[in-house]
Scaffold this active site. Structure first.
Site, PDB file in Angstrom:
ATOM      1  N   CYS A   2      68.835  -5.954  53.783  1.00 52.69           N
ATOM      2  CA  CYS A   2      68.966  -4.696  54.517  1.00 52.69           C
ATOM      3  C   CYS A   2      67.621  -4.234  55.093  1.00 52.69           C
ATOM      4  CB  CYS A   2      69.468  -3.606  53.596  1.00 52.69           C
ATOM      5  SG  CYS A   2      70.982  -4.023  52.746  1.00 52.69           S
ATOM      6  N   ARG A  27      65.787 -10.559  59.407  1.00 49.56           N
ATOM      7  CA  ARG A  27      65.938 -10.533  57.947  1.00 49.56           C
ATOM      8  C   ARG A  27      67.355 -10.906  57.513  1.00 49.56           C
ATOM      9  NH1 ARG A  27      62.187  -7.102  55.259  1.00 49.56           N
ATOM     10  NH2 ARG A  27      63.840  -6.548  53.823  1.00 49.56           N
ATOM     11  N   TRP A  74      73.093  -5.909  54.715  1.00 49.65           N
ATOM     12  CA  TRP A  74      73.432  -7.256  54.235  1.00 49.65           C
ATOM     13  C   TRP A  74      74.295  -7.007  53.008  1.00 49.65           C
ATOM     14  CZ3 TRP A  74      72.420 -10.781  50.129  1.00 49.65           C
ATOM     15  CH2 TRP A  74      72.496 -12.138  50.479  1.00 49.65           C
ATOM     16  N   ASN A 100      68.586   0.571  50.794  1.00 53.76           N
ATOM     17  CA  ASN A 100      68.349  -0.848  50.483  1.00 53.76           C
ATOM     18  C   ASN A 100      68.320  -0.991  48.967  1.00 53.76           C
ATOM     19  OD1 ASN A 100      67.930  -1.241  53.158  1.00 53.76           O
ATOM     20  ND2 ASN A 100      65.770  -1.767  53.001  1.00 53.76           N
ATOM     21  N   GLY A 101      69.022  -1.980  48.451  1.00 50.01           N
ATOM     22  CA  GLY A 101      68.979  -2.212  47.005  1.00 50.01           C
ATOM     23  C   GLY A 101      70.343  -2.002  46.380  1.00 50.01           C
ATOM     24  N   GLU A 482      61.080 -30.047  50.358  1.00 45.64           N
ATOM     25  CA  GLU A 482      60.951 -29.055  51.434  1.00 45.64           C
ATOM     26  C   GLU A 482      61.628 -29.555  52.708  1.00 45.64           C
ATOM     27  OE1 GLU A 482      60.486 -26.091  51.669  1.00 45.64           O
ATOM     28  OE2 GLU A 482      59.872 -25.692  53.716  1.00 45.64           O
ATOM     29  N   LYS A 486      64.726 -27.589  54.547  1.00 43.89           N
ATOM     30  CA  LYS A 486      64.682 -27.174  55.958  1.00 43.89           C
ATOM     31  C   LYS A 486      65.929 -27.648  56.675  1.00 43.89           C
ATOM     32  CE  LYS A 486      62.457 -24.714  56.041  1.00 43.89           C
ATOM     33  NZ  LYS A 486      61.648 -24.247  54.994  1.00 43.89           N
ATOM     34  N   GLU A 489      69.270 -25.817  55.420  1.00 48.86           N
ATOM     35  CA  GLU A 489      69.445 -24.393  55.687  1.00 48.86           C
ATOM     36  C   GLU A 489      69.721 -24.086  57.156  1.00 48.86           C
ATOM     37  OE1 GLU A 489      66.078 -21.850  54.681  1.00 48.86           O
ATOM     38  OE2 GLU A 489      64.712 -23.470  55.149  1.00 48.86           O
ATOM     39  N   HIS A 505      68.560 -44.429  38.934  1.00 45.50           N
ATOM     40  CA  HIS A 505      69.143 -43.815  37.735  1.00 45.50           C
ATOM     41  C   HIS A 505      70.378 -42.987  38.084  1.00 45.50           C
ATOM     42  CE1 HIS A 505      65.813 -45.308  35.406  1.00 45.50           C
ATOM     43  NE2 HIS A 505      64.981 -44.844  36.329  1.00 45.50           N
ATOM     44  N   LYS A 604      65.971 -13.250  55.228  1.00 48.26           N
ATOM     45  CA  LYS A 604      64.558 -13.620  55.221  1.00 48.26           C
ATOM     46  C   LYS A 604      63.868 -13.231  53.924  1.00 48.26           C
ATOM     47  CE  LYS A 604      60.761 -15.245  56.915  1.00 48.26           C
ATOM     48  NZ  LYS A 604      60.633 -16.705  56.831  1.00 48.26           N
TER      49      LYS A 604
HETATM   50  C1  F6R Z   1      63.397 -21.288  53.134  1.00 47.83           C
HETATM   51  C2  F6R Z   1      62.867 -19.974  52.787  1.00 47.83           C
HETATM   52  C3  F6R Z   1      63.131 -19.461  51.422  1.00 47.83           C
HETATM   53  C4  F6R Z   1      61.918 -18.656  50.915  1.00 47.83           C
HETATM   54  C5  F6R Z   1      62.254 -17.991  49.568  1.00 47.83           C
HETATM   55  C6  F6R Z   1      61.059 -17.255  49.004  1.00 47.83           C
HETATM   56  O1  F6R Z   1      63.021 -21.663  54.424  1.00 47.83           O
HETATM   57  O2  F6R Z   1      62.258 -19.317  53.571  1.00 47.83           O
HETATM   58  O3  F6R Z   1      63.460 -20.480  50.547  1.00 47.83           O
HETATM   59  O4  F6R Z   1      60.833 -19.517  50.783  1.00 47.83           O
HETATM   60  O5  F6R Z   1      63.316 -17.099  49.731  1.00 47.83           O
HETATM   61  O6  F6R Z   1      60.619 -16.257  49.868  1.00 47.83           O
HETATM   62  P1  F6R Z   1      59.190 -15.631  49.747  1.00 47.83           P
HETATM   63  O7  F6R Z   1      58.204 -16.690  50.075  1.00 47.83           O
HETATM   64  O8  F6R Z   1      59.178 -14.509  50.734  1.00 47.83           O
HETATM   65  O9  F6R Z   1      59.030 -15.167  48.332  1.00 47.83           O
END
Ligand code: F6R
Length: 609
Positions: A2, A27, A74, A100-101, A482, A486, A489, A505, A604
């Protein structure tokens, strides 16, 4: 997650609020709304879906009012529809709030309000309770009602409220999720994220936990929970509006991938003296401190956790201290061994990820020294840490993290080298060599970016695969995680990463003709071992895309396609290896027509558990 934006001044609030909300779109959200204090009471308009839907629904309508609050939601409690969207109003329309929350005791409060005051709720949200509660407590001064309301609420919440009878006032309260106040010319703002205000204000106040901020067009006042007026220094925001705009790129993600040479350089140079030696200005880390630490934890989520995996490799290699890397949501609940001899390193782009923040608090309460690697200045993780090692990535708007990751790697390498020289586990010459390697990274990243058309054409061949595996050994396995994240997602292709030696294994059972395997084989020391692992999957007729250092000819024998990264020391390859993987994920997702900057179901900054 949010987002909140509020404005009070002399201009029409609605366009300013909507503009701010648009800056928060990145976000992740599922509905949006705005409340304006007008001469005829509070007017609320809200809509499920994109902000464009909200704009469409108010087109041609007079949306007057010079004070107002807006929200992107959200969904947590109640599905994403018009009724559950924020703002919420009190019965009778005296008060409007955005939140928010999560209000943990909302069910209890709801019953009480129904029984004692005959309140009829119209949404399924926990948030409506705030509006109704303030509504029944309101006696002409919004601050009083807000204080009384928060004394009855439990949970992690930040909200903003306006009252019909106080048309030039906004009151906001912060509990665990972010809140800032921005100073404008003859106007003031509140927001949950500074990106919303970049166009209007570069002078902000960070609101601390359990503080209330009261804004009128001519002043901002901050109070603690005991109603004591708080002094606060103004924080100058260095991020520019352009940083948060696409600048000609089709997507923020592509822009951010392409920004990596610059931000990696910036993050590096800020910690190097003219003679190339590392300085940790502002971070007290002595040889004595280091000899005291019996344990280092690196705790983070998602991509930041993957940066932590590389961090472990670097610290163990350079400083010879055992490191445990943990996923924040696991660390919190497993009663970890933490005491005054523990160094706890939190990594977080946003600095607001709730699990990371709570892990930090847990570690701190047990006496650990807390150092964080954070991108957002003044964020909760930064403020609650003993020391902060900032990444200088600038605002990261695309949900899929790219430039934050590479700058986190730089910080982890610098920290590990610094520790190693202090402890005498590496020589100055070796440290200088690795710093020399790091300094070449911006140019080498640029070289990979300049050759991105090759990755684009490979992506065009592979974009419709059902599943793609990433394998690697040593530090390549950390990058494999990683790369896989990427891809999944943003492209929604089922992908998993595995340490190549583990294949036999279990996972090798999944290899069949046309299975796609991306093999990271950049480690000279481990190349032969990795080569055998690639042979294993090739024998099952998998399609193999290898990533190796330039000059490696052998790999061609076992690969369908090869992507080369510029030659560099084994130690620092992750900074380069990830770049083609980011580009691959991007081009695959683009080929599939996905919503790259805002992938489904993702937000985000994850400020809920
Ligand atoms: C993936 C991504 C998430 C963040 C995770 C932690 O591309 O962005 O996996 O890395 O939510 O977020 P932060 O770094 O803001 O704590």
């Amino acid at each position: 997650m949010c987002g909140i934006v509020g404005y009070t001044g002399h201009e029409q609030a609605c366009p300013i609020i909507i503009d701010g909300l648009k800056k928060l779109e990145y976000r992740g959200y599922d509905s949006a709304g705005v409340a304006l204090v007008t001469s005829r009471g509070i007017k609320v308009r809200k809509k499920a879906g994109r902000i464009a839907n909200l704009e469409e629904s108010i087109r041609g309508e007079r949306m007057e009012g010079t004070t107002g609050i807006g929200h992107t939601r959200w969904a947590t409690h109640g599905s994403p529809n018009d009724l559950n969207a924020h703002p919420h109003m009190s019965m009778g329309g005296q008060i409007a709030i955005v939140h928010n929350g999560i209000i943990e005791n909302y069910a209890e409060l709801r019953e009480e309000l129904k029984k004692d005051y005959g309140i009829e709720f119209i949404s399924d949200t926990d948030s409506e309770v705030i509006a109704q509660l303030i509504g029944v407590l309101y006696e002409g001064k919004l601050e009083d009602a807000v204080y009384e309301a928060v004394s009855r609420m439990r949970g992690a919440y930040t909200f903003a409220a306006v009252a019909a009878d106080e048309p030039e006032k906004m009151v906001a309260y912060r509990k665990d999720t972010p809140l800032i106040a921005g100073i404008g010319r003859d106007c003031n703002f509140i927001a949950s994220d500074m990106t919303a205000l970049l166009k209007y204000s570069s002078d902000i106040y960070l609101i601390e936990n359990d503080e209330m901020v009261v804004c009128t067009p001519d002043k901002i006042q901050i109070f603690n929970k005991d109603r004591k007026r708080m002094d606060r220094q103004v924080l100058k925001v260095t991020w520019s509006m352009e940083d948060a705009e696409k600048g000609g790129y089709q997507h923020f993600m592509l822009k951010e991938i392409n920004e990596q040479p610059r931000v990696v350089k910036e993050t590096l140079e800020r910690r190097l003296n003219a003679d190339g030696k590392i300085h940790l200005d502002g971070i007290e880390l002595t040889a004595e401190d280091l000899s005291k630490f019996t344990k280092i934890y690196i705790v983070a989520c998602g991509t930041a956790y993957h940066a932590g995996l590389v961090g472990k490799y670097a610290i163990e290699k350079f400083a010879r201290i055992p490191v445990e890397v943990d996923i924040a949501s696991e660390f919190r609940y497993r009663d970890p061994f933490v005491d005054e001899n523990t160094l706890f390193i939190a990594i977080s782009q946003s600095g607001e990820t709730l699990d990371t923040l709570m892990s930090l608090r847990e570690a701190k309460s047990k006496g650990a020294r807390v150092l964080s690697v954070v991108n957002v200045v003044g964020s909760s993780v930064a403020r609650e840490s003993d020391d902060v090692f900032y990444t200088w990535a600038g605002p990261e708007i695309a949900v899929a993290s790219t430039k934050a990751y590479t700058t986190q790697l730089i910080c982890m390498y610098l920290l590990a080298l610094y520790m190693g020289t202090l402890r005498g586990t590496i020589t100055e010459e070796y440290c200088d060599t690795i710093i020399g390697e790091l300094r070449q990274m911006p140019d080498k990243i640029q070289q990979i970016l300049d050759g991105s058309h090759k990755i684009e054409s490979i992506a065009k061949l592979l974009y419709n695969r059902n599943s793609i595996f990433f394998i690697g050994r040593g530090v390549d396995s950390a990058v494999a995680y990683e790369g896989s994240l990427k891809l999944k997602e943003i492209s929604y292709i089922n992908s998993s990463a595995i340490a190549a030696g583990e294949l036999k294994h279990g996972t090798i059972a999944l290899m069949e003709p046309d299975t796609t395997v991306i093999a990271l084989a950049t480690q000279d020391r481990l190349f032969e071992k990795m080569y055998s692992n690639i042979e294993e999957v090739r024998a099952r007729h998998a399609h193999i895309l290898s990533v190796v250092k330039e000059g490696n000819k052998m790999i061609r024998k076992v690969s369908t396609d090869v992507i080369y990264i510029p030659a560099c020391a084994d130690e620092v390859t992750p900074i380069l290896t990830i770049i083609p993987l980011q580009l691959f994920a991007y081009y695959v997702a683009r080929e599939r027509g996905e919503n790259i900057d805002k992938p489904r179901n993702l937000a985000k900054s994850v400020t809920v558990e």
